[in-house]
Every structure is written in structure tokens, then in C-alpha cells.
Write an enzyme that holds these catalytic residues in place. Structure first.
Site, PDB file in Angstrom:
ATOM      1  NE  ARG A  25      -6.952   7.916  11.657  1.00  0.00           N
ATOM      2  CZ  ARG A  25      -7.473   8.538  10.852  1.00  0.00           C
ATOM      3  NH1 ARG A  25      -8.629   8.402  10.365  1.00  0.00           N
ATOM      4  NH2 ARG A  25      -6.589   9.218  10.304  1.00  0.00           N
TER       5      ARG A  25
ATOM      6  NE  ARG B 147     -12.649  -1.382   5.197  1.00  0.00           N
ATOM      7  CZ  ARG B 147     -13.545  -1.993   4.366  1.00  0.00           C
ATOM      8  NH1 ARG B 147     -13.443  -3.412   4.450  1.00  0.00           N
ATOM      9  NH2 ARG B 147     -14.100  -1.484   3.494  1.00  0.00           N
TER      10      ARG B 147
ATOM     11  CD  GLU C   8      -9.341   4.100   7.562  1.00  0.00           C
ATOM     12  OE1 GLU C   8      -8.160   3.566   8.230  1.00  0.00           O
ATOM     13  OE2 GLU C   8      -8.973   5.272   7.736  1.00  0.00           O
TER      14      GLU C   8
ATOM     15  CD  GLN D 156      -2.709  -1.161   2.577  1.00  0.00           C
ATOM     16  OE1 GLN D 156      -2.682  -2.216   3.047  1.00  0.00           O
ATOM     17  NE2 GLN D 156      -3.406  -0.110   3.008  1.00  0.00           N
TER      18      GLN D 156
ATOM     19  CB  ALA E 151      -5.949   7.896   6.415  1.00  0.00           C
TER      20      ALA E 151
END
Length: 810
Positions: free
Chosen positions: A332, A364, A737, A219, A533
Site C-alpha cells: 500500500r 490506520r 483512514e 477487529q 482498510a
């Protein structure tokens, strides 16, 4: 006109003018590679034809969770027919590190192993089978050291990979102490294996003059480029990383693909021949990190109507032996503890526990689901304690529109649509009527019990680290009118390339088949951010739009001059339906392009985008970390068997906000997939390490992801009609997500079903995942607590108090 507002107003005018006419965005299209997926012709890294002389690598893994490596004997390894070489940390010419933030994650263990499954050496042989067999013939002598395996043990030992995080607002301790009602407790939320269909894989081929070409399922191509360059001790321009597509990533291929890319490149560098490294599924699961599991301690004070007056939560995550991305994940989590709720007096603490297990990583949601889960659990307790419908309690605590709208980290919630969204879902799902039906069913049945729950989602969109919120793209127009696009995002099945192609086609006024998106390649777009994200379409779509818009403007200027007879301006030129209109003159797009080439007009352009308005102080945990919020909600109805712990989801209704969807078909698919994946995390996907620190759930035979039989037979997914208040790509919103939080409704419906056993007077002590065993434990606890309450009632009078013990209501 305001210069910043002009692009949006122009875009809005185009959208309104085009209306039912030519449009390539806001329409459903199949995934651009769907025909390749279903026919088996889609090329993944493992499908790339091998260069002559390719060798295969396998990794030798630690059998101990924490130990000094006394010696490693490779005689039996080297004696295996077909083995070409064995490499250890001593053979690395550059840095022995693949940590994405801190330099604390060795590629090959050097002197000490820190978890069962850690790579210690690499075997290179003429075949995959030979390399894997030979790697298991090494004789390793260890000197064992103490091992810490759980987050609770790490917290007790004050052992962390990063300093603790603390965020507070108001006077939570004072407000909790003075509240009419109080509750306190703790719970566990398990981790999750990414279980991508395509495992980790890298194929490295040496090139001229110390060059290295690595095909990698990743990724984050740019990060892989940096790591390979550092391992080999060369400059980044010597390394090319390429990724056409992944068979799933979910965050597991953001940072942790580095180890495999580095090992393949190291072997290819040393042996001057191509080397492929593809671990088997068992090795993949043993080596790589998972979603962080969390342990929570909480305390809450609330009023008679369920309004939260003060709340505190202490979150401890199991990070593994190195930091990896645990810092951003915990950040987060801290910034999503509020979910959709105004918390005026709140204290949040995050502790990143260091353990002798795999280093957990991005997954995720990236910590957001773990943060939001805690407040939903607390509100569920509050509602049941007061004998109120949890939906009513949730509504009373929602963020407001113009007041009660500032998050604990200081960002004003400016785009709140949770009230309207919940109103719509409550009506379309018939939540109130079905809730009464569930209670009627439970009154008639002693073994089977039903539950229902409606839970909301507010999810922030952007990278925690501000400078990651940027992207670049290249767009080429060829003289036949076909268009080639390259951008910095990676395609892992989510449809990113499809959406980017739609954006470019729409901008140039051409039909979708004219546009082709090529493999992500670090030699084309440099310094890219990870596709993570939920920012893939936002960032890369905007960058590609910027490049395409430059090309359209150049062609408009040329067409106005060439075909306008001196009467037209570039603003008069219209691009749509593969045609360029200059006044009453219609010219095929490819003809305009061909003539522009002859006139020496540049037919390629680069584009760039940086997300505006973002700022963040990591030390104070204050700022505006998110560009906007995505909202959603789901209603789930379940039935449980109180004798076996078996559970089934009978029906699920999801309503999700994706703004003005670029591609409704793809977005609905993402919501459905996110719902099922989140449901698996919260119900069946249990990770288990034995007392020796070995992950025992390391194969499909021992780790249960949801199958088609686990999907709700009645699954209703709809997109909420909303247009992003921020200037995102065509006013759409991210969809990767946020939907993973929708199946919170499944977990709390299970809890509702268990609570019915105690006449809804006991808060079930249910941990996640809510496996059959956990359900039976909670059933037993509720029965015991209810029996205890009955005993007190029949004893020497009753007693009342404000603070309820965990699980049992006051």
C-alpha cells in the site's frame, strides 16, 4: 434497462422521490451507543460478568532482544500463593503460531527470543495481580545473539522478512539525469503506538464437546477463530469468537489480538475452566507492534516550473522479527507514493527490514500515509528550491481528468475531484492572504516563526488482497415489527453499527429505533474479513442492504397480494415512515409483518456483497487494487519557538470527500479524530528503543499522544459535496483512514516556519515526528547552512549547479 445499472437507478429514484420526506441515510444521527458510552454502561470485554471459577493469566516477557533460551526456572513462580499453572510452548497441543500470513510468529517463544517483550510463558492464577507478580519471579538464563534494531541496520545486513518490492514506469534515471534541476536526500518517518483506550483482552470459556467461546477485543473475529482452532488442534466450528465493541483498534487489533485470544483459550482448554487475559498497558505496549517507521532515500529531477520529470524512492520499513502484515503495508505504501500526482517516470523500491523489535502491524492508513509522505516531502523541497508557492507546484503535478490519469500501478483515476476540492479549500481558508500574513509576521519576529501549508490527499479504498473484499449479513424481522441485524464487521467506536442500522432502516422504510445491531459473532456470519482498510461501511452496509432488500421484496409481494385487491403489483408497494402503502391503503409495518408470518412468509434473510472491478498481480504490482479513491486537503498554520522547539497549531481547515455521507455527524467526527491522530504521529508521538533493544516509550508517562491542549483552537472541518462515481453504499465513501493524511499540512507548515529562519532559501532537514528536539536540530541546521551560503557569497565568487545537496538549496 442494463441489469447492473437497475439497482443504482432504483436507489437514485428512491432518494430523489423521498427528498425531504422519509430518509434514514444521508442524515446525522448520534452514535447508536453514545448514551452507553457517556453513562459508563457500554459493555466492553473487561466488563463481562465473570463465570464462577474464572482464573486470570499473565505473560512472562523476554528481557533480551535476541537470545537462545538456555533455561527457565519456575520454582518461585509456582511457589507464589494463588498460582495454578505455568504454560510454555511445549504445552500447546496444536500449532504454536499466530502469524496472519506467514507461519513465522510463535505464540510463546520456543527456544529463541527475538525482541524485548516477547512472551515466553504464561502464568495462570486466582487473580490478575497474582499472575502478573508471579510472572516476574521466573529465572531465565539466556545466551545472547546479535541483534538488529533499526531499519537502516536491517537494510545494511540485507535482512528482510519478505522479498523486496519494485515498481517502475518509464525511464526515471534518464529523466532525472537530463532534468534542469535535481535533488536527492534521505529522511526518517517514525512509527506510532495505536494507544487504543481499551487494551488487548480475551476471555475464554470452555463449552461442551471441545467447544471454546472466546470474547475478544478484535477487529478480525474470523482470524481469531482460525488461530484458536489451530492452537487447540480442533475444527473451526468448535470455536466461537464474539465482540460487541472495542474501545478503539486502529489496526492494532486486526492480527495482534490473536496472541491474547490463543493464550486465554490455551489456558482454558488445559484447565477446563474460564480464563481471562488482560495485560497492563506497559505489557501491552511492550508486546504489540506499532505503525511501521520508514527510512527513505530519494532522487528527483524537475523543470523550472516545478513539474516532476523523473523521481525514484527507496523505502525501508522496520518490520520487527516476523512478517505480520508488513507485506500488505509495504504494497500500500508503494501504491500511495504518487498521492495526488501524475508521475510519468518513476521507480519505487520497498524493503521490509527484519529487526529484533516488536513485529509492526496494521495501523490506520496501512502504509498509505508512509508512501504519500515521501512525495509530499519531495514536492516541498522542489517548491522551496525554485522559490515557488508549494501549492502552485502541487497543482502543476496533479493527476488530470482525462489524460495524465494512470497510476504507476496501472489503475486509471476515473473519479478525480482534487482540482475542485483544492479550489474550494484555497478560497474558504483564505490561504493566499494568510500566507502573506505569515511572511509579514516572520519578518517582524526573530524568536517566534509562523508557517502555513496546504496538502492534498488521494487515498485508495479496498483491501490489497482481493478476496478480502467481501461481507455477509443477517437481518431478522420479528412479528412486532422490530428488526435485528448481524454482520461481519466490528464496532470500535467509528459508528459502523450506526451506519448499518441506518441502511437497513432506510431499505425497509422504518424508523431507526426499530433496528438493533447485535455483537459480531462467528457463529452467525462466517468467514468474515477484518474491519480494516476503511471498508467496514462499504462491505457490511452493502451486505445488510442486500438482506434487507430481499425482505422488502418478499413483504412487497405479500402486501400487493393481500391488500391490493388484485390491482397492485409489488412495484406499487411503498415502504416509508413505519408504514406500508398499497395504493391508497396504508398499513402499519408491524401489521404487515404479523400477517406475513401467519401466511408463512420468510422473515429473515442473509445478504452478501463482493466489491466489483478489483484485480491485482502482486508479483508485477499491477492492476486495479482500489474500487475508488477518497480525496481531501487541509491547510494548517503553526507557530514555533526557535529557542525551545515548542510548536502550536493555530488553525487548521480540512475539506474532505466522503461521497454522499451516510451520516455527516459521524463522518465529521472521524475526520477530526483522524486529523488529531495523524498530527500526533507527525509531531509528538516518538517511539524510542535503547541500545539494549528495550522500548522505553511504553507507558503514558513516556509516550505523548495529543491532548485537548494540543488540538488547534480553530479547527474547521467540512465535508466536500460529492457523490461517489462508483456504486458504493448509497454513493458514500470511506472515512476511516484517508483523513489521517490531512495533517501532513501540519508537518510542512512546521517546515515552512523553520525555513523562514534562512529566508526560505534552505530546505530544513526535518525528520518526523517533528518533536521539539527535531525542530531545534532543524533550526540549527538551517542557520548553519545559511551562514555557509553567506560565506560563499562573500568569498571568491559564487558558484551554481543543478544538483542540490540534502537540505541546502543550490
Amino acid at each position: 434497462m442494463n441489469q447492473q445499472a437497475e439497482p443504482f437507478l432504483t436507489e437514485l429514484a428512491r432518494d430523489e422521490r423521498e427528498g425531504a420526506a422519509f430518509r434514514q441515510v444521508h442524515v446525522s444521527r448520534p452514535h447508536e451507543s453514545a448514551h452507553l458510552h457517556v453513562s459508563g454502561r457500554a459493555t466492553y470485554t473487561d466488563d463481562i460478568p465473570l463465570v464462577a471459577g474464572t482464573l486470570h493469566a499473565a505473560l512472562g516477557l523476554s528481557a533480551k532482544p535476541h537470545a537462545k533460551i538456555v533455561s527457565m526456572n519456575f520454582e518461585a513462580v509456582r511457589a507464589t500463593p494463588g498460582v495454578v499453572a505455568v504454560f510454555t510452548a511445549d504445552d500447546i497441543p496444536g500449532a504454536n503460531d499466530c502469524g496472519p500470513i506467514l507461519h513465522d510468529d510463535p505464540i510463546l517463544a520456543d527456544g529463541v527470543v527475538q525482541y524485548v517483550g516477547q512472551p515466553m510463558f504464561m502464568v495462570v492464577a486466582t487473580s490478575h495481580e497474582t499472575a502478573r507478580l508471579a510472572a516476574r519471579r521466573a529465572q531465565v538464563e539466556y545466551e545472547e545473539l546479535p541483534a538488529v534494531l533499526t531499519s537502516q541496520a536491517a537494510r545494511a545486513a540485507n535482512q528482510s522478512v519478505l522479498p523486496p518490492m519494485r515498481l517502475a514506469r518509464g525511464e526515471p534515471a534518464h529523466k532525472i539525469a537530463r532534468a534542469p534541476h535535481r535533488d536527492a536526500g534521505e529522511l526518517l518517518l517514525g512509527g506510532q503506538e495505536q494507544f487504543y483506550l481499551e487494551g488487548q483482552i480475551a476471555y475464554a470459556v470452555p463449552k461442551d464437546d471441545e467447544g471454546m467461546h472466546v470474547w475478544c477485543s478484535t477487529q478480525h473475529p474470523t482470524e481469531m477463530q482460525h488461530h484458536v482452532a489451530h492452537v487447540l488442534g480442533v475444527a473451526s466450528h468448535n470455536v466461537l469468537i464474539e465482540c460487541r465493541r472495542m474501545g478503539g483498534g486502529f489496526g492494532g487489533k486486526e492480527s495482534q489480538s490473536a496472541l491474547f485470544a490463543c493464550c486465554a483459550a490455551l489456558a482454558a482448554w488445559k484447565l477446563l475452566c474460564p480464563v481471562k487475559l488482560r495485560p497492563d498497558r506497559d505489557d501491552d505496549m511492550m508486546i504489540t507492534g506499532k505503525r511501521h517507521d520508514f527510512h527513505y532515500r530519494y532522487e528527483v529531477g524537475y523543470g523550472d516550473d516545478g513539474t516532476i520529470e523523473g523521481v525514484s524512492v527507496d523505502m525501508t520499513s522496520r518490520c520487527g522479527f516476523s512478517a505480520d502484515l508488513s507485506g500488505p503495508v509495504m504494497t500500500r505504501a508503494v501504491c500511495h507514493f504518487d498521492n495526488a500526482y501524475w508521475l510519468p517516470d518513476v521507480a519505487i523500491e520497498g524493503f521490509c527490514g527484519k529487526t529484533n523489535t516488536q513485529s509492526n502491524t496494521a495501523f490506520r492508513g496501512f502504509g498509505g500515509p508512509q508512501g504519500a509522505f515521501a512525495i509530499e516531502y519531495i514536492i516541498d523541497n522542489v517548491a522551496r528550491s525554485l522559490k515557488l508557492d508549494p501549492l502552485d507546484v502541487r497543482r502543476r503535478n496533479f493527476y488530470g481528468k482525462t489524460e495524465r490519469n494512470v497510476t504507476p500501478y496501472g489503475q486509471t483515476v476515473e473519479d478525480n475531484v482534487i482540482h475542485e476540492l483544492i479550489d474550494e479549500l484555497e478560497a474558504t481558508s483564505e490561504y493566499r492572504r494568510r500566507r502573506e500574513q505569515v511572511r509579514e509576521f516572520n519578518a517582524r519576529n526573530t524568536v517566534l516563526k509562523k508557517g502555513i501549508a496546504l496538502t492534498p490527499v488521494k487515498f485508495g479504498i479496498a483491501f490489497n488482497v482481493t478476496h478480502f473484499n467481501q461481507a455477509g449479513a443477517l437481518v431478522h424481522i420479528y412479528t412486532d415489527g422490530s428488526v435485528l441485524v448481524n454482520h461481519g464487521g466490528t464496532e470500535m467506536g467509528q459508528g459502523l453499527n450506526t451506519k448499518v442500522a441506518q441502511v437497513v432502516a432506510h431499505e425497509l422504510g422504518i424508523k431507526f429505533p426499530r433496528v438493533r445491531v447485535t455483537a459480531t459473532d462467528t457463529s452467525k456470519v462466517a468467514n468474515t474479513s477484518a474491519t480494516a482498510a476503511s471498508t467496514g461501511s462499504d462491505l457490511n452496509g452493502k451486505a445488510a442492504q442486500d438482506a434487507a432488500r430481499q425482505l422488502r421484496d418478499r413483504l412487497a409481494t405479500f402486501a400487493a397480494d393481500r391488500f391490493g385487491a388484485g390491482q397492485a403489483t409489488p412495484g406499487d408497494v411503498i415502504f416509508e415512515n413505519d408504514t406500508v402503502y398499497v395504493g391508497e391503503t396504508a398499513i402499519p409495518f408491524e401489521e404487515v409483518v404479523a400477517k406475513a408470518y401467519l401466511a408463512r412468509v420468510q422473515l429473515w434473510s442473509d445478504g452478501f456483497y463482493a466489491t466489483p472491478k478489483l484485480y491485482w498481480d502482486q508479483q508485477k504490482l499491477q492492476g486495479r487494487p482500489f474500487f475508488y479513491y477518497s480525496y481531501g486537503a487541509a491547510v494548517s498554520e503553526v507557530v514555533i519557538d526557535t529557542l525551545t522547539g515548542e510548536m502550536r497549531v493555530l488553525r487548521a481547515d480540512a475539506l474532505h470527500d466522503v461521497g454522499a455521507s451516510l451520516n455527516p455527524a459521524l463522518d465529521i467526527g472521524q475526520v477530526e479524530g483522524g486529523f488529531i491522530q495523524g498530527m500526533g504521529w507527525l509531531t509528538t508521538e516518538e517511539l524510542w528503543w535503547n541500545a539494549g533493544g528495550k522500548l522505553m516509550t511504553h507507558a503514558p508517562s513516556t509516550y505523548k499522544i495529543p491532548t485537548v491542549n494540543d488540538c488547534p483552537p480553530d479547527l474547521r472541518v467540512r465535508l466536500f459535496n460529492n457523490r461517489n462515481a462508483e456504486d458504493s453504499i448509497h454513493r458514500s465513501k470511506a472515512v476511516g483512514e484517508p483523513p489521517l493524511l490531512l495533517p501532513f499540512s501540519v508537518f510542512f507548515a512546521i517546515r515552512d516556519a523553520i525555513a523562514s529562519i534562512g529566508d526560505y532559501a534552505v530546505n530544513p532537514p526535518l525528520n518526523a515526528p517533528a518533536t521539539g528536539e527535531e525542530i531545534l536540530k532543524a533550526v540549527a541546521a538551517v542557520r548553519a547552512a545559511r551562514a555557509g551560503q553567506a560565506g560563499l557569497a562573500s568569498g571568491a565568487g559564487s558558484r551554481s549547479h543543478n544538483a542540490a545537496s540534502p537540505g541546502v538549496l543550490a
